[in-house]
Write a protein that holds these residues in place. Sequence first.
Motif, PDB file in Angstrom:
ATOM      1  N   THR A 131      75.140  -3.662  75.344  1.00 11.56           N
ATOM      2  CA  THR A 131      75.408  -4.426  76.564  1.00 11.56           C
ATOM      3  C   THR A 131      76.391  -5.542  76.231  1.00 11.56           C
ATOM      4  O   THR A 131      76.369  -6.089  75.126  1.00 11.56           O
ATOM      5  CB  THR A 131      74.122  -5.031  77.150  1.00 11.56           C
ATOM      6  OG1 THR A 131      73.155  -3.999  77.343  1.00 11.56           O
ATOM      7  CG2 THR A 131      74.383  -5.700  78.489  1.00 11.56           C
ATOM      8  N   SER A 132      77.216  -5.920  77.203  1.00  8.80           N
ATOM      9  CA  SER A 132      78.288  -6.885  76.947  1.00  8.80           C
ATOM     10  C   SER A 132      77.831  -8.341  77.022  1.00  8.80           C
ATOM     11  O   SER A 132      78.631  -9.240  76.764  1.00  8.80           O
ATOM     12  CB  SER A 132      79.445  -6.665  77.938  1.00  8.80           C
ATOM     13  OG  SER A 132      79.033  -6.955  79.265  1.00  8.80           O
ATOM     14  N   ILE A 133      76.575  -8.611  77.397  1.00  6.48           N
ATOM     15  CA  ILE A 133      76.059  -9.983  77.413  1.00  6.48           C
ATOM     16  C   ILE A 133      74.705 -10.027  76.703  1.00  6.48           C
ATOM     17  O   ILE A 133      73.981  -9.030  76.686  1.00  6.48           O
ATOM     18  CB  ILE A 133      75.917 -10.538  78.849  1.00  6.48           C
ATOM     19  CG1 ILE A 133      74.946  -9.682  79.668  1.00  6.48           C
ATOM     20  CG2 ILE A 133      77.275 -10.658  79.535  1.00  6.48           C
ATOM     21  CD1 ILE A 133      74.602 -10.291  81.016  1.00  6.48           C
ATOM     22  N   PRO A 134      74.342 -11.172  76.122  1.00  4.68           N
ATOM     23  CA  PRO A 134      73.069 -11.264  75.392  1.00  4.68           C
ATOM     24  C   PRO A 134      71.842 -10.992  76.246  1.00  4.68           C
ATOM     25  O   PRO A 134      70.910 -10.318  75.800  1.00  4.68           O
ATOM     26  CB  PRO A 134      73.073 -12.708  74.858  1.00  4.68           C
ATOM     27  CG  PRO A 134      74.502 -13.102  74.819  1.00  4.68           C
ATOM     28  CD  PRO A 134      75.149 -12.403  75.970  1.00  4.68           C
ATOM     29  N   LEU A 135      71.813 -11.510  77.478  1.00  6.36           N
ATOM     30  CA  LEU A 135      70.647 -11.313  78.337  1.00  6.36           C
ATOM     31  C   LEU A 135      70.399  -9.830  78.587  1.00  6.36           C
ATOM     32  O   LEU A 135      69.278  -9.336  78.462  1.00  6.36           O
ATOM     33  CB  LEU A 135      70.835 -12.041  79.670  1.00  6.36           C
ATOM     34  CG  LEU A 135      69.789 -11.735  80.754  1.00  6.36           C
ATOM     35  CD1 LEU A 135      68.398 -12.143  80.292  1.00  6.36           C
ATOM     36  CD2 LEU A 135      70.148 -12.419  82.060  1.00  6.36           C
ATOM     37  N   GLY A 136      71.457  -9.098  78.934  1.00  6.02           N
ATOM     38  CA  GLY A 136      71.312  -7.670  79.178  1.00  6.02           C
ATOM     39  C   GLY A 136      70.856  -6.919  77.946  1.00  6.02           C
ATOM     40  O   GLY A 136      70.026  -6.015  78.026  1.00  6.02           O
ATOM     41  N   ALA A 137      71.374  -7.308  76.785  1.00  7.77           N
ATOM     42  CA  ALA A 137      70.978  -6.649  75.546  1.00  7.77           C
ATOM     43  C   ALA A 137      69.512  -6.884  75.238  1.00  7.77           C
ATOM     44  O   ALA A 137      68.814  -5.994  74.749  1.00  7.77           O
ATOM     45  CB  ALA A 137      71.850  -7.141  74.390  1.00  7.77           C
ATOM     46  N   ALA A 138      69.026  -8.084  75.533  1.00 10.36           N
ATOM     47  CA  ALA A 138      67.611  -8.383  75.291  1.00 10.36           C
ATOM     48  C   ALA A 138      66.721  -7.557  76.206  1.00 10.36           C
ATOM     49  O   ALA A 138      65.717  -6.982  75.770  1.00 10.36           O
ATOM     50  CB  ALA A 138      67.350  -9.872  75.489  1.00 10.36           C
ATOM     51  N   ILE A 139      67.063  -7.479  77.482  1.00 10.35           N
ATOM     52  CA  ILE A 139      66.262  -6.711  78.430  1.00 10.35           C
ATOM     53  C   ILE A 139      66.323  -5.222  78.112  1.00 10.35           C
ATOM     54  O   ILE A 139      65.317  -4.511  78.188  1.00 10.35           O
ATOM     55  CB  ILE A 139      66.735  -6.974  79.876  1.00 10.35           C
ATOM     56  CG1 ILE A 139      66.428  -8.422  80.277  1.00 10.35           C
ATOM     57  CG2 ILE A 139      66.071  -6.009  80.854  1.00 10.35           C
ATOM     58  CD1 ILE A 139      66.923  -8.800  81.660  1.00 10.35           C
ATOM     59  N   GLU A 140      67.492  -4.737  77.722  1.00  9.54           N
ATOM     60  CA  GLU A 140      67.702  -3.307  77.491  1.00  9.54           C
ATOM     61  C   GLU A 140      67.239  -2.837  76.112  1.00  9.54           C
ATOM     62  O   GLU A 140      67.344  -1.660  75.800  1.00  9.54           O
ATOM     63  CB  GLU A 140      69.180  -2.968  77.668  1.00  9.54           C
ATOM     64  CG  GLU A 140      69.650  -2.950  79.107  1.00  9.54           C
ATOM     65  CD  GLU A 140      69.161  -1.725  79.858  1.00  9.54           C
ATOM     66  OE1 GLU A 140      69.194  -0.625  79.299  1.00  9.54           O
ATOM     67  OE2 GLU A 140      68.738  -1.872  81.013  1.00  9.54           O
ATOM     68  N   HIS A 141      66.784  -3.734  75.255  1.00 15.93           N
ATOM     69  CA  HIS A 141      66.412  -3.363  73.877  1.00 15.93           C
ATOM     70  C   HIS A 141      67.624  -2.800  73.130  1.00 15.93           C
ATOM     71  O   HIS A 141      67.481  -1.867  72.340  1.00 15.93           O
ATOM     72  CB  HIS A 141      65.304  -2.306  73.843  1.00 15.93           C
ATOM     73  CG  HIS A 141      64.008  -2.701  74.488  1.00 15.93           C
ATOM     74  ND1 HIS A 141      62.832  -2.859  73.798  1.00 15.93           N
ATOM     75  CD2 HIS A 141      63.695  -2.948  75.784  1.00 15.93           C
ATOM     76  CE1 HIS A 141      61.850  -3.180  74.627  1.00 15.93           C
ATOM     77  NE2 HIS A 141      62.359  -3.245  75.842  1.00 15.93           N
ATOM     78  N   ASN A 142      68.812  -3.316  73.358  1.00 16.04           N
ATOM     79  CA  ASN A 142      69.967  -2.741  72.686  1.00 16.04           C
ATOM     80  C   ASN A 142      70.828  -3.817  72.042  1.00 16.04           C
ATOM     81  O   ASN A 142      70.397  -4.955  71.858  1.00 16.04           O
ATOM     82  CB  ASN A 142      70.753  -1.821  73.628  1.00 16.04           C
ATOM     83  CG  ASN A 142      71.384  -2.546  74.805  1.00 16.04           C
ATOM     84  OD1 ASN A 142      71.642  -3.739  74.753  1.00 16.04           O
ATOM     85  ND2 ASN A 142      71.635  -1.816  75.886  1.00 16.04           N
ATOM     86  N   THR A 143      72.064  -3.487  71.687  1.00 16.43           N
ATOM     87  CA  THR A 143      72.935  -4.365  70.910  1.00 16.43           C
ATOM     88  C   THR A 143      73.875  -5.157  71.815  1.00 16.43           C
ATOM     89  O   THR A 143      74.483  -4.599  72.727  1.00 16.43           O
ATOM     90  CB  THR A 143      73.779  -3.528  69.924  1.00 16.43           C
ATOM     91  OG1 THR A 143      72.900  -2.826  69.041  1.00 16.43           O
ATOM     92  CG2 THR A 143      74.708  -4.414  69.110  1.00 16.43           C
ATOM     93  N   PHE A 144      74.000  -6.445  71.542  1.00 22.83           N
ATOM     94  CA  PHE A 144      74.989  -7.276  72.214  1.00 22.83           C
ATOM     95  C   PHE A 144      76.359  -6.947  71.620  1.00 22.83           C
ATOM     96  O   PHE A 144      76.598  -7.154  70.436  1.00 22.83           O
ATOM     97  CB  PHE A 144      74.644  -8.755  72.021  1.00 22.83           C
ATOM     98  CG  PHE A 144      75.738  -9.717  72.427  1.00 22.83           C
ATOM     99  CD1 PHE A 144      76.489  -9.507  73.575  1.00 22.83           C
ATOM    100  CD2 PHE A 144      75.998 -10.844  71.662  1.00 22.83           C
ATOM    101  CE1 PHE A 144      77.492 -10.391  73.947  1.00 22.83           C
ATOM    102  CE2 PHE A 144      76.989 -11.738  72.021  1.00 22.83           C
ATOM    103  CZ  PHE A 144      77.735 -11.514  73.161  1.00 22.83           C
ATOM    104  N   ALA A 145      77.251  -6.402  72.462  1.00 20.01           N
ATOM    105  CA  ALA A 145      78.563  -5.929  72.015  1.00 20.01           C
ATOM    106  C   ALA A 145      79.657  -6.728  72.705  1.00 20.01           C
ATOM    107  O   ALA A 145      80.124  -6.366  73.790  1.00 20.01           O
ATOM    108  CB  ALA A 145      78.713  -4.433  72.313  1.00 20.01           C
ATOM    109  N   PRO A 146      80.121  -7.832  72.110  1.00 21.24           N
ATOM    110  CA  PRO A 146      81.084  -8.724  72.778  1.00 21.24           C
ATOM    111  C   PRO A 146      82.398  -8.070  73.178  1.00 21.24           C
ATOM    112  O   PRO A 146      82.976  -8.416  74.202  1.00 21.24           O
ATOM    113  CB  PRO A 146      81.305  -9.826  71.734  1.00 21.24           C
ATOM    114  CG  PRO A 146      80.069  -9.833  70.912  1.00 21.24           C
ATOM    115  CD  PRO A 146      79.646  -8.401  70.825  1.00 21.24           C
TER     116      PRO A 146
END
Length: 614
Positions: free
Chosen positions: A472-487
Motif C-alpha cells: 500500500t502507498s500509505i502507512p495507514l493502509g499498509a497497517a490495515i491491510e497487513h502488507n508493506t508500505f511502498a512509498p
Amino acid sequence: MSLRKRRRSVSWAPFVVAFAGLLAFYQLPSSAQQKSNQQSPQEQSVGRDQAYVRQLLQRGTPDAKVESLLQLTSRFSSFNPTGDFHTYSLSLIAKEKNALKQLKQTQPSVAAQTTSSAAHVSDSAPVVVTGNVAAPSNVTGVNNVKASQESSRENTQDSAPTSTFDNSQPAVSNPPVSNPSPSVFGVGAFAPAVAVPSGAGTPAQAASVSATSNSAVAALSAASSATASSSSSLFNFDQGPGPGPIGPGPGCNLLPAPPSVGATVPLTYFGPSPSETNPSLVGPVQLLKSGTIDAAHGTITLPLYLGHMKGNNKNVWYILTDVDDPNVAAELGLNFSAKLTFSSNAARIATLAADGTLVFDKGTVDFSPVRSIVPGPAGAEFPPVSAQPGAVGDADYSPFVQVVNAGGVIYNAPIVAFGVDASQISFPNGNVDYSKVHDEVVAIDPANQTVTINLINGFSFGRPVWYISMDTSIPLGAAIEHNTFAPLMQQLHLGADDSFSSPIERIFIGTNGPESGACNNPLRQGLSADLADGHRPNNILGGIPTIALDYSPAWDAQLFEWTKSAIDDGFRGQLREEFQLLTFVQDGLITGPGGKPFGSSGFSINCPIAQRLD
C-alpha cells in the motif's frame, strides 16, 4: 519455539507526523468545514488543485511536470473555457512554494512538538505473535469447496491465526502512529505523501515525512487520551495475515452455494461449471495460474524467486503475480494487465543477469517493525486511534519492476523477504517469523522455492473473488491491510481510471458499512467492521480478467460512506458491484468519508487477483 518480533531502536515519530497529517482530512464537521461545504464548485475545484500541487511539490516534482500532471486532473477548463491554464498553474505553484517555504522555516518547532506528543502515546501494548499452518492442495472448484467445507471447518478454525498475549514482553519502545480524531480521505485531496529519503539510515528510520502542518501536530497532541481509552482493543495487534477468507459466518465467507441447494436432485446430477467451457461464464476460474490454491484454508502457494541487489548483492526474495505482456502472462501463468505498462514511473529497475536471475537497482524493505492497530470507539472503529505497518519499504521501493534488458516488460514482483539467507526464512509448516518475511505469508519454503500466502474476500461486478494484498502507498493502509508500505507507489497517477495512460483500476472500500453481529451478519462490510472483528472488509473491486479488459493490480482506493439519512431509512447494506455503488453515489445515498465528494482517496493498494469464485 515462540518467535517474537524483534524491535528496532528506531524513532516512529516521523510516522506519527505522517499518519496525523494524512488523517487530518477526516475531521468531524466544524464551522470551517461547513463553510467549505458551502463553497461553489469552482472554489472547491481550486482547493483540490492546490492540494494536488502541494503534494507534487513536496515530492520534488519539477514545475513543468507539476503543470502537466495538474492539467490531467484539474477542472479549470470547465469553469474558465477561455482562461490561460499556464498562468493559473504557475500561480498555484508559486503560492504553494511560498507556503512550503514558510512551513520549512517553522519545522524545528513543529518537530519538537511532535516529539513531545509522541512521548505521550501509549507504549505498553503487549506483543502478539501468531503462527499458521496450511497444507497446500489443489482444490479449486466451488462445488468441491462447498462439499468439503463443513467437514474441514474444524481444521480451518484450528489452523487459523491465534493470538497469545505475552505479559512479560517489555514495553513498546516504538509507539505506533496515532490518529486522535476521525478523518477523511477527501476526493482529489490526494492525502499528503510520506517522503522517504533514500539511503538515510534503516528503511524504518527513513520512512519520514518531509513536511508537516501545525494542524496535524495539534491534532496529534490529543492522541494520548484516545489511545488510553482504546487500550483494551488489543485483539487486532496480531502480526501475520489475519483470518482467512473462510470465516465463521455468512458475513465473512463469500463462497457461493452449490447448485444442488434447494433442488430436487443431488449435486452429482449437475454437469461441469459453464466457466470450464468459457471462463467468462458463471463458475469458478483460477486466474493466477502459477500457484496452487488451497480452497479449504484459503491460501495460494506460489513460486518463490531469489534475486539480488546491485552493489551489495543482498538477497531479494520475491513473487511474480502480474505482467504487462500477454505472452509472458500465458507462459508463466500470471495475470495479464495492459495497464501496468503505464506504471513505469512507479516501478523499480531490474536487469536480467547471465544466470537468469534479476538484479535490482534500488528498493529495499524492512520487515522488522511490529504491525499494530488500535481501533476507534465501538461503532466507529475506523479510523483507528493508532496504526503501525509491519513492513516498511524505503523511498525507492515499489512492487512493480521494469526489466530493462528484457523488452522493458513490467512485472508485479512484491518482495516477501529481504537481506536474509534461506536458512533464516525456512518455515515450510507455518509458525512464521514475521520480523523477516511479509505479514501475509502463511508458510515459506526456500528449499522447495515456494511461499504460501493468505487469500482475501472481495467482489467484482457481483461475483465473489479471492485476491492477495501485498503493498500500500500509505502507512495507514499498509497497517490495515497487513502488507508493506511502498512509498514509490505514490508516483502512480490516481483518479483517472480508464483514461489514456491510467495505470490503475478502482477498488471501493466502505468506512461505515453494516457491522452489527460481526461475521453472523450477511450484510457485513467495511473498515469499521474489519477493525471491530478482525475479518476483512469485503471490498468491491473493478474489472478483473475474464470480466473486463481494464484489470490492474494497482487499485486506486475510493473510500465511501453511507449518509446518515440512508442509514436512518434502513437503506444501508452490503454492496457487491461497482455500478450499483456509483448509482447510490449519484442518488445521494453514499458520499466520500465525512460527507466529502466521492472519488479517489489518494492512495493505492497492490492486490493481485487470484481466483474468481463464481
